[in-house]
Design an enzyme around this catalytic site. Structure first.
Site, PDB file in Angstrom:
ATOM      1  CB  CYS A 126     -10.636 -10.119  19.625  1.00 32.34           C
ATOM      2  SG  CYS A 126     -11.506  -9.168  20.709  1.00 32.34           S
ATOM      3  CB  CYS A 173      -0.923   0.081   1.198  1.00 35.93           C
ATOM      4  SG  CYS A 173      -1.988   1.443   1.404  1.00 35.93           S
ATOM      5  CB  CYS A 195      -2.336   4.358   6.571  1.00 34.92           C
ATOM      6  SG  CYS A 195      -3.907   3.755   6.948  1.00 34.92           S
TER       7      CYS A 195
END
Length: 430
Positions: free
Chosen positions: A387, A66, A72
């Protein structure tokens, strides 16, 4: 020039080095590398740093796919070969279990890999409006600035292809005195949606939105989310979002704002593994705690067990009940709402005895719940989907202390290119 040799990786994807007796977390560095670094924050027990130059690169380092990666904050591991990311995550799980929980499973399950790119079917992005220009993207790694995303290789192509169109729409709405700060994108087999989070919608902006919605492909629709109301479709008869679990012949509709996994392919594999570990049998009474909209409950019911799903959100338990009826499982799957973070021994006794329990809590884990489990209400088996390996390790230690054998655990690479670790583990009562 400050240099360091990296010996491991932490749960945020940072390289870990020992410098002058002090642990230093170095962003952008990998195990087996020697790097030049600059300290960005110094604390009493550790330092934080940024790699400024890679002197001896890891053989597993690769070029990020990317163009926004260096700025980012959405991804943290694109500079690592995809398969090696999974090995790093498995190691992170082992480290957290040993260091925080001081427990280890009898054996590790083989990791579930999944596709490395284009996997994300749901995303929340932020918008910023300044001097007639709209920025749309994710928050920067090092500040609250929004990085203007022109492309995103982890998004499903159906969503990534709408970024420019969505940015132009938000700029037009801003000119109509309707600034939108947050959006959500959803892709499902039958429908795609754009949800706009806005305080109000003047008549001119609504008219423009309706015109825009009518120009979209037939399987795209727009939803509106205001602070005090659930998301509503802009136009009536909008197509329905849903995902499927083909192994159990299930379809689960949902609405924007409902929690669903962002990676449906990996989710199907996770569900299959959890059910394989749980081994629900016809006639068993099983609890699915933090059940959401029935992601695990309905497969449990589909194989013949009686399942009680409990979840803090009334909207999600209502959706789960609707999904049970849709899939002809209402006789074996019942749902109700309760704050599971306030579970006590009295709560557990009120549930009665469950043969087995499946836990799927948010990142904060299920500490109050596992502490409250007690005889004679201890189920014979607990499957825990997590998670967050840190809270999983903490809660695993509690279960082991209550007499459970930590049979196995392994990771599911639900979020490739990020340091996020999804875990499933199984505990049997001795």
């Amino acid at each position: 020039m400050n240099t360091a040799t990296i010996h491991s990786i932490d749960h945020e994807g940072r390289g870990v080095a020992r410098i002058h007796g002090k642990t230093t977390f170095i962003t952008g560095a990998l195990p087996q590398e020697t790097v030049a670094y600059q300290i960005t924050r110094s604390k009493k027990h550790h330092d934080e740093a940024q790699a400024t130059r890679i002197l001896t690169p890891s053989p597993y380092r690769t070029a990020p796919a990317c163009p926004h990666y260096s700025q980012c904050g959405g991804c943290t591991l694109q500079h690592v070969h995809s398969n090696v990311q999974v090995a790093y995550k498995q190691r992170i799980l082992e480290d957290q279990l040993q260091r925080l929980g001081k427990v280890r499973p009898q054996y590790l399950l083989p990791p579930i890999y999944g596709q490395a790119w284009g996997y994300r079917h749901r995303a929340r992005l932020s918008a910023h409006h300044s001097q007639g220009r709209t920025t749309l993207g994710f928050q920067s790694r090092s500040s609250h600035r929004i990085v203007d995303i022109q492309q995103c290789p982890i998004l499903a192509p159906q969503l990534a292809n709408q970024l420019d169109n969505t940015r132009a729409l938000l700029q037009q709405l801003n000119c109509l005195h309707t600034p939108v700060r947050t959006i959500e994108l959803h892709h499902s087999p039958a429908a795609n949606s754009l949800t706009l989070h806005t305080e109000h919608l003047p008549k001119a902006a609504r008219a423009h939105l309706i015109q825009h919605a009518q120009s979209l492909p037939a399987n795209w629709h727009i939803w509106l989310q205001t602070p005090h109301q659930p998301a509503q479709p802009l136009l009536p008869d909008s197509p329905q979002l849903s995902y499927s679990l083909p192994e159990y012949a299930l379809t689960l509709p949902y609405r924007p704002g409902d929690f669903t996994q962002v990676n449906p392919a990996a989710n199907a594999l996770l569900v299959a593994r959890a059910i394989q570990l749980l081994q629900p049998q016809p006639g068993e009474r099983i609890a699915d705690l933090f059940c959401g909209l029935g992601n695990f409950s309905l497969p449990i019911a589909a194989v013949g067990a009686q399942v009680i799903g409990i979840e803090g959100s009334p909207a999600l338990t209502e959706r789960a009940s609707q999904n049970a009826r849709l899939n002809h499982l209402a006789e074996r799957a019942r749902f109700h709402s309760a704050d599971l973070f306030q579970t006590t021994e009295h709560t557990v006794a009120g549930w009665g005895y469950f043969d087995k329990i499946l836990l799927d809590p948010p990142r904060s884990g299920a500490y109050a719940l596992v502490q409250a489990l007690h005889a004679p209400y201890l189920p014979s088996r607990i499957v825990y989907v997590s998670c967050n390996p840190a809270t999983f390790a903490r809660d695993a230690a509690v279960l082991v202390g209550k007499g459970y054998r930590f049979r196995n655990a392994g990771i599911v690479n639900m979020f490739p290119q990020t340091a996020h670790v999804e875990t499933v583990g199984c505990f049997d009562l001795e």
